[in-house]
Design an enzyme around this catalytic site. Sequence first.
Site, PDB file in Angstrom:
ATOM      1  N   THR A 180       0.831  -1.199   0.000  1.00 60.47           N
ATOM      2  CA  THR A 180       0.000   0.000   0.000  1.00 60.47           C
ATOM      3  C   THR A 180       0.871   1.257   0.000  1.00 60.47           C
ATOM      4  OG1 THR A 180      -1.606  -1.218   1.323  1.00 60.47           O
ATOM      5  CG2 THR A 180      -1.800   1.168   1.341  1.00 60.47           C
ATOM      6  N   ARG A 208     -12.916  -9.010  -2.231  1.00 57.71           N
ATOM      7  CA  ARG A 208     -12.248  -8.693  -0.958  1.00 57.71           C
ATOM      8  C   ARG A 208     -11.943  -7.197  -0.860  1.00 57.71           C
ATOM      9  NH1 ARG A 208      -6.824  -6.618   0.689  1.00 57.71           N
ATOM     10  NH2 ARG A 208      -6.551  -7.332   2.847  1.00 57.71           N
ATOM     11  N   VAL A 209     -12.198  -6.634   0.307  1.00 52.39           N
ATOM     12  CA  VAL A 209     -11.887  -5.235   0.585  1.00 52.39           C
ATOM     13  C   VAL A 209     -11.015  -5.181   1.828  1.00 52.39           C
ATOM     14  CG1 VAL A 209     -12.815  -2.950   1.110  1.00 52.39           C
ATOM     15  CG2 VAL A 209     -14.096  -4.493  -0.397  1.00 52.39           C
ATOM     16  N   ASP A 211      -8.295  -2.619   4.397  1.00 56.66           N
ATOM     17  CA  ASP A 211      -8.513  -1.432   5.226  1.00 56.66           C
ATOM     18  C   ASP A 211      -8.337  -0.128   4.471  1.00 56.66           C
ATOM     19  OD1 ASP A 211      -5.660  -2.097   5.127  1.00 56.66           O
ATOM     20  OD2 ASP A 211      -5.375  -0.482   6.558  1.00 56.66           O
ATOM     21  N   THR A 230      -0.524   0.713   6.800  1.00 56.23           N
ATOM     22  CA  THR A 230      -0.198  -0.333   5.843  1.00 56.23           C
ATOM     23  C   THR A 230       0.065  -1.627   6.595  1.00 56.23           C
ATOM     24  OG1 THR A 230       1.356  -1.062   4.129  1.00 56.23           O
ATOM     25  CG2 THR A 230       2.231   0.424   5.812  1.00 56.23           C
ATOM     26  N   GLY A 231      -0.454  -2.729   6.077  1.00 53.21           N
ATOM     27  CA  GLY A 231      -0.301  -4.018   6.733  1.00 53.21           C
ATOM     28  C   GLY A 231      -1.394  -4.960   6.286  1.00 53.21           C
ATOM     29  N   GLY A 233      -4.807  -5.922   6.041  1.00 56.40           N
ATOM     30  CA  GLY A 233      -5.949  -5.036   6.185  1.00 56.40           C
ATOM     31  C   GLY A 233      -7.020  -5.510   7.141  1.00 56.40           C
TER      32      GLY A 233
END
Length: 314
Positions: A180, A208-209, A211, A230-231, A233
């Site tokens: 991200t 899929r969604v 964060d 970032t990571g 989500g």
Amino acid sequence: MVSLAIHGGAGGDGPWKGPTDLDPQRVACMHNVLVTVGSMLDSGLDSLEAVTIAVEMMENEPLFNAGIGSVIAEDGSVSMDASIMRGSDNAAGSVVNVTKIRHPIRAAKMVLENNWPVMLNGIAADEFAIKNGVEEVDQNWLITELRRAQWQKWKDAKSRPGSTDEDDGAILDHDEGMGTVGAVAIDKNGVLAAATSTGGMTGKPDGRVGDTPIIGAGTWADQSVAISCTGVGEAFIKTCAAHEVATRLRLGESLEEACKNMLDMVAPLGGRGGVIAVNSEGDIQVPFQTMLMYRGFWKDGEIMTGIGPNLNSH
């Protein structure tokens, strides 16, 4: 007071192995963003446009997971998410699962400026963006050779989504990786803003969604702080991670404490990652708990960038 921080994703386990052959290009991009947008902020550009331009520039870099170079989903396609927020009035905009535009963050800013709704999804988001002047592109333009190689490795190994995202050799030697991109800034008027954009995870299932497009999870800005995360989500969604930093500041924690404690809260849920944040005094924090995080900041003309544990002055 004028400050800008950016990230290009965090990921991986274990000690940092040093830069890959592709990392100098990523660092050069970050440096260019900081020089360009930092000087624009210093000349009076507002923070909302500053974070938009910063993220657009990273969406233009094929080695970051946003815009061109976004990672490839399970079905072989690219879909992208982005969100943006202005702290002075809590104005926000988000686009989810766009597939036809060059700059998802510009589309998210247009949603914000349109006032209602806050989030647009899929085809409707693409059509809104294109109608309002965001450049239209096709899927073949978005997909790079590196991402195709990562996707093929992921598919051949029957690995979990995201496992190849930080893998410059398209070899499964990194445990996980999220690419991200994001930016946070405060302008000369003291207005804070945050923006985040992503292609998601290699091999992500249809629909899929994460964060990134969710206000309060991947992105947050109010009158005290601006945050981009970032990571992994899902864990950032479960903890409303970006908003958690703001909550902790209201409870009296320092910016450093708030960012660290948020990451500590996310980690047990499988969400190790990183965060960039700037507060109303222009103070910056860029902590992470993974092997690496592409990050940098501009403050009072000073530029710092880093990938592994240390930041380097420019």
